[in-house]
Design an enzyme around this catalytic site. Structure first.
Site, PDB file in Angstrom:
ATOM      1  N   SER A 124       5.673  -0.979  -1.909  1.00 22.78           N
ATOM      2  CA  SER A 124       4.488  -1.787  -2.182  1.00 22.78           C
ATOM      3  C   SER A 124       3.824  -1.327  -3.474  1.00 22.78           C
ATOM      4  O   SER A 124       3.804  -0.125  -3.789  1.00 22.78           O
ATOM      5  CB  SER A 124       3.513  -1.597  -1.017  1.00 22.78           C
ATOM      6  N   TYR A 148      -1.389   4.236   4.553  1.00 21.30           N
ATOM      7  CA  TYR A 148      -0.278   3.280   4.413  1.00 21.30           C
ATOM      8  C   TYR A 148       0.473   3.515   3.098  1.00 21.30           C
ATOM      9  O   TYR A 148       1.704   3.622   3.072  1.00 21.30           O
ATOM     10  CB  TYR A 148      -0.819   1.846   4.478  1.00 21.30           C
ATOM     11  N   LYS A 152       4.486   4.790   2.306  1.00 21.27           N
ATOM     12  CA  LYS A 152       5.466   4.057   1.488  1.00 21.27           C
ATOM     13  C   LYS A 152       6.041   4.963   0.404  1.00 21.27           C
ATOM     14  O   LYS A 152       7.230   4.952   0.128  1.00 21.27           O
ATOM     15  CB  LYS A 152       4.815   2.808   0.865  1.00 21.27           C
TER      16      LYS A 152
END
Ligand code: NAD
Ligand code: WQD
Length: 339
Positions: A124, A148, A152
């Site tokens: 992302s 988050y 990643k």
């Protein structure tokens, strides 16, 4: 190629399945349906006129996953399965590290068991954090601002190190910008559970009458109209990028990080106006305080995707809006009521 697709029942996964089949690949889906409906896979099956083979399995379940790999013998993996809500990741960090990081390790173990050495990973743009400059190129420093985003980046690091230890492997780390829109059929699309975290599903849920109005998070950013600017990409273009990544991985070992966006930024107010123009509907909205953790603007430098994969986005904002509405208007409650 035989391609094992983790998280294939989700928003980006279902769109990618259609493109994989159209390109002659044979996908097999592994999903635990934590954030997806089996109806989504059934709809994909309806569009391609044959069922999508799949297994209900958690990517952290090493023994079942390994059995599936031994049975399917995939030549490549696309790894979508993961948890993706930024706010929730701060409240449930253990789950996010477990699924997104430990799940990736388990997957690699299953791949090793059958000598599968090609993987395309859903990363992302959020790994970049606050921009030193825009557009972000892939050399921009990574300073993740949420749990988050950290998960990643950790998964990316694991995959890069795995490639170093397996130099014949092909690892493609795709950093998606903001996927929106839906397949032209209106049969599949984004179906967030509960309160939508993202702008586009919020707009379509207001349009369909599920929410009263959209709150615009901040109009005092250093952007042309004061609202946040993002690089929105049509989900079908994003799906096609995975096919291009597989073609690259089939021939070329290496570990590459690649931005997947359009290179164009649009503000929240521009998004509202584009939706209204594409649909003839009005989106009631109100300016609200900034959302914590948001940055003012981001957009992708997309040159590497073009050079390395020969891929670039084709669909513009009007198609993103029309297709998002095509899906939402035909499925006001998403997959919960079937037809
Ligand atoms: P999604 O939630 O619709 O799809 C994820 C899928 O993974 C779902 O079908 C879910 O049921 C499945 N899943 C979750 N945990 C699992 C587990 N432990 N085992 C097996 N399956 C599991 O999300 P999406 O928007 O399609 O995103 C796909 C991937 O792309 C995610 O990894 C996400 O982090 C990444 N990504 C998404 C966006 C975005 O804005 N949608 C942006 C950048 C990156
Ligand atoms: C877009 C713009 C908001 C909702 C997130 C994740 C990122 C990636 C994509 C997974 C911003 C504004 C939003 C609303 C608003 N996901 N907005 N009202 O924050 O760029 O990215 O999704 O990897 O990791 O962080 O996307 O759609 O939430 O917001 O005004 O109700 O819309 O402030 O400017 P974001 P978004």
């Amino acid at each position: 190629m035989r391609v094992l697709v983790t998280g294939g029942a989700g928003y980006i996964g279902t769109h990618t399945l259609l493109e994989l089949v159209a390109a002659g690949h044979e996908p097999f889906v592994v999903d635990n349906f934590e954030n997806a409906s089996p109806r989504a896979l059934a709809r994909v099956g309806e569009l391609i006129q044959r069922p999508i083979p799949h297994a209900t399995c958690d990517v952290r379940d090493r023994s079942t996953l390994t059995e599936i790999f031994e049975d399917i013998r995939p030549e490549a993996v696309i790894h979508f399965a993961g948890l993706k809500a930024v706010g929730e990741s701060e409240e449930r960090p253990r789950d996010y590290y477990d699924v997104n990081v430990a799940g990736t390790l388990t997957l690699l173990a299953a791949m090793e068991a059958v000598d599968c050495a090609r993987i395309v990973f859903s990363s992302s743009a959020t790994v970049y954090g606050a921009p030193d400059y825009l557009p972000y190129d892939e050399a921009h420093p990574t300073r993740p601002l949420s749990v988050y985003a950290k998960t990643k980046l950790m998964a990316e690091d694991i995959l890069r190190d795995w490639h170093s230890a397996h130099p014949q492997s092909a690892v493609l780390l795709l950093r998606y910008f903001n996927p929106v829109g839906a397949h032209i059929s209106g049969r599949i699309g984004e179906d967030p559970q509960g309160w939508p975290n993202n702008l586009m599903p919020f707009i379509t849920q207001v349009a369909v009458g599920r929410r009263d109005k959209l709150m615009v998070f901040g109009d005092d950013y250093d952007t042309p109209d004061g609202t946040g600017v993002r690089d929105y990409i049509h989900v079908v273009d994003l799906a096609r990028a995975h096919v291009a990544a597989l073609t690259h991985a089939e021939k070329t070992p290496g570990a590459e990080v690649i931005n997947i966006g359009t290179g164009q930024g649009y503000s929240v107010l521009e998004m509202i106006r584009a939706f209204e123009a594409a649909t003839g509907l009005e989106i009631p909205h109100e300016i609200a305080p900034r959302r914590e953790g948001d940055i003012a603007a981001m957009q992708a430098d997309v040159r590497r995707a073009e050079t390395l994969l020969g891929w670039r986005a084709r669909h513009g904002l009007a198609e993103m809006m029309a297709s998002a509405w095509g899906w939402q208007s035909a499925n006001p409650q998403g997959y919960t009521t079937d037809n």
